[in-house]
Design a protein around this motif. Sequence first.
Motif, PDB file in Angstrom:
ATOM      1  N   VAL A   1       8.178 -12.271  -1.566  1.00  0.00           N
ATOM      2  CA  VAL A   1       8.881 -12.707  -0.359  1.00  0.00           C
ATOM      3  C   VAL A   1       8.120 -12.164   0.838  1.00  0.00           C
ATOM      4  CG1 VAL A   1      11.009 -12.536   0.972  1.00  0.00           C
ATOM      5  CG2 VAL A   1      11.114 -12.747  -1.508  1.00  0.00           C
ATOM      6  N   ARG A   2       7.689 -13.048   1.677  1.00  0.00           N
ATOM      7  CA  ARG A   2       6.956 -12.645   2.877  1.00  0.00           C
ATOM      8  C   ARG A   2       7.921 -12.576   4.041  1.00  0.00           C
ATOM      9  NH1 ARG A   2       4.035  -9.711   1.849  1.00  0.00           N
ATOM     10  NH2 ARG A   2       3.544  -9.652   4.035  1.00  0.00           N
ATOM     11  N   ALA A   3       7.826 -11.524   4.788  1.00  0.00           N
ATOM     12  CA  ALA A   3       8.729 -11.328   5.914  1.00  0.00           C
ATOM     13  C   ALA A   3       8.592 -12.443   6.943  1.00  0.00           C
ATOM     14  CB  ALA A   3       8.457  -9.984   6.575  1.00  0.00           C
ATOM     15  N   ASP A   4       7.394 -12.980   7.125  1.00  0.00           N
ATOM     16  CA  ASP A   4       7.206 -14.015   8.149  1.00  0.00           C
ATOM     17  C   ASP A   4       7.827 -15.355   7.750  1.00  0.00           C
ATOM     18  OD1 ASP A   4       5.425 -14.675   6.157  1.00  0.00           O
ATOM     19  OD2 ASP A   4       3.674 -14.796   7.465  1.00  0.00           O
ATOM     20  N   GLN A   5       8.396 -15.421   6.555  1.00  0.00           N
ATOM     21  CA  GLN A   5       9.062 -16.641   6.119  1.00  0.00           C
ATOM     22  C   GLN A   5      10.559 -16.617   6.417  1.00  0.00           C
ATOM     23  OE1 GLN A   5       8.197 -16.325   1.951  1.00  0.00           O
ATOM     24  NE2 GLN A   5       6.254 -17.421   2.107  1.00  0.00           N
TER      25      GLN A   5
ATOM     26  N   GLY B   1      10.053  -3.412   6.777  1.00  0.00           N
ATOM     27  CA  GLY B   1      10.463  -2.013   6.603  1.00  0.00           C
ATOM     28  C   GLY B   1      11.240  -1.819   5.319  1.00  0.00           C
ATOM     29  N   PHE B   2      12.145  -2.754   5.038  1.00  0.00           N
ATOM     30  CA  PHE B   2      12.918  -2.674   3.797  1.00  0.00           C
ATOM     31  C   PHE B   2      12.000  -2.755   2.588  1.00  0.00           C
ATOM     32  CE2 PHE B   2      14.960  -4.811   0.235  1.00  0.00           C
ATOM     33  CZ  PHE B   2      15.966  -3.892  -0.050  1.00  0.00           C
ATOM     34  N   GLN B   3      11.042  -3.674   2.621  1.00  0.00           N
ATOM     35  CA  GLN B   3      10.122  -3.833   1.503  1.00  0.00           C
ATOM     36  C   GLN B   3       9.408  -2.514   1.192  1.00  0.00           C
ATOM     37  OE1 GLN B   3       9.933  -6.283  -0.554  1.00  0.00           O
ATOM     38  NE2 GLN B   3       9.132  -8.150   0.347  1.00  0.00           N
ATOM     39  N   LYS B   4       8.932  -1.855   2.243  1.00  0.00           N
ATOM     40  CA  LYS B   4       8.212  -0.586   2.048  1.00  0.00           C
ATOM     41  C   LYS B   4       9.132   0.479   1.458  1.00  0.00           C
ATOM     42  CE  LYS B   4       4.906  -1.558   5.665  1.00  0.00           C
ATOM     43  NZ  LYS B   4       4.628  -1.420   7.071  1.00  0.00           N
ATOM     44  N   ARG B   5      10.356   0.601   1.990  1.00  0.00           N
ATOM     45  CA  ARG B   5      11.304   1.596   1.475  1.00  0.00           C
ATOM     46  C   ARG B   5      11.728   1.247   0.052  1.00  0.00           C
ATOM     47  NH1 ARG B   5      13.155   0.723   6.510  1.00  0.00           N
ATOM     48  NH2 ARG B   5      14.999  -0.415   5.789  1.00  0.00           N
ATOM     49  N   TRP B   6      12.001  -0.026  -0.199  1.00  0.00           N
ATOM     50  CA  TRP B   6      12.409  -0.460  -1.529  1.00  0.00           C
ATOM     51  C   TRP B   6      11.315  -0.146  -2.546  1.00  0.00           C
ATOM     52  CZ3 TRP B   6      15.920  -1.772  -4.918  1.00  0.00           C
ATOM     53  CH2 TRP B   6      15.546  -2.461  -6.063  1.00  0.00           C
ATOM     54  N   LYS B   7      10.077  -0.447  -2.207  1.00  0.00           N
ATOM     55  CA  LYS B   7       8.967  -0.196  -3.143  1.00  0.00           C
ATOM     56  C   LYS B   7       8.895   1.285  -3.482  1.00  0.00           C
ATOM     57  CE  LYS B   7       4.049  -1.181  -3.777  1.00  0.00           C
ATOM     58  NZ  LYS B   7       3.329  -0.001  -4.014  1.00  0.00           N
ATOM     59  N   TYR B   8       8.949   2.137  -2.463  1.00  0.00           N
ATOM     60  CA  TYR B   8       8.883   3.579  -2.703  1.00  0.00           C
ATOM     61  C   TYR B   8      10.075   4.035  -3.545  1.00  0.00           C
ATOM     62  CZ  TYR B   8       9.055   8.580  -2.006  1.00  0.00           C
ATOM     63  OH  TYR B   8       9.130   9.928  -2.217  1.00  0.00           O
TER      64      TYR B   8
END
Length: 101
Positions: A36-40, A52-59
Motif C-alpha cells: 500500500v503506497r501512501a500516495d494512493q 508514519g504508520f507504516q514505519k511504526r507498524w513495521k518496527y
Amino acid sequence: MDPDLEVNGRQLARFCRALDESLTSLGEARRALEHVRADQLGTAALDEACDGFQKRWKYGAEQLDDRITSVRDGVQATRAGFAEVERAIETAFRAVAVRHG
C-alpha cells in the motif's frame, strides 16, 4: 512443589503451532501493508500519516515477531526438557522393576 503440576506435551505442541500460525499471519499482514503506497490514499496529510504508520507498524511487527519467536523457542525447549525427564523416569522405573521382579 505443586503436586497438581501436569505438563501435557500435546498441548505444548499445539501452542507452538498456534505461535507459528501467528507469525505467518503477522508476516502476511506486514507484506500486505508494504504494497500500500501512501500516495494512493488521498490528501498529503493523510499520505504523511500513513507513511508514519507504516514505519511504526513495521518496527512494531518486527519486534512482535522476535518476541513470539522467543516464546515459541522457549516452549519447544520446555517441551523437549519435560519429554527427556519423562523418558529418564520411565527408564529408572523399568530398571527398578527388572531388579525387583
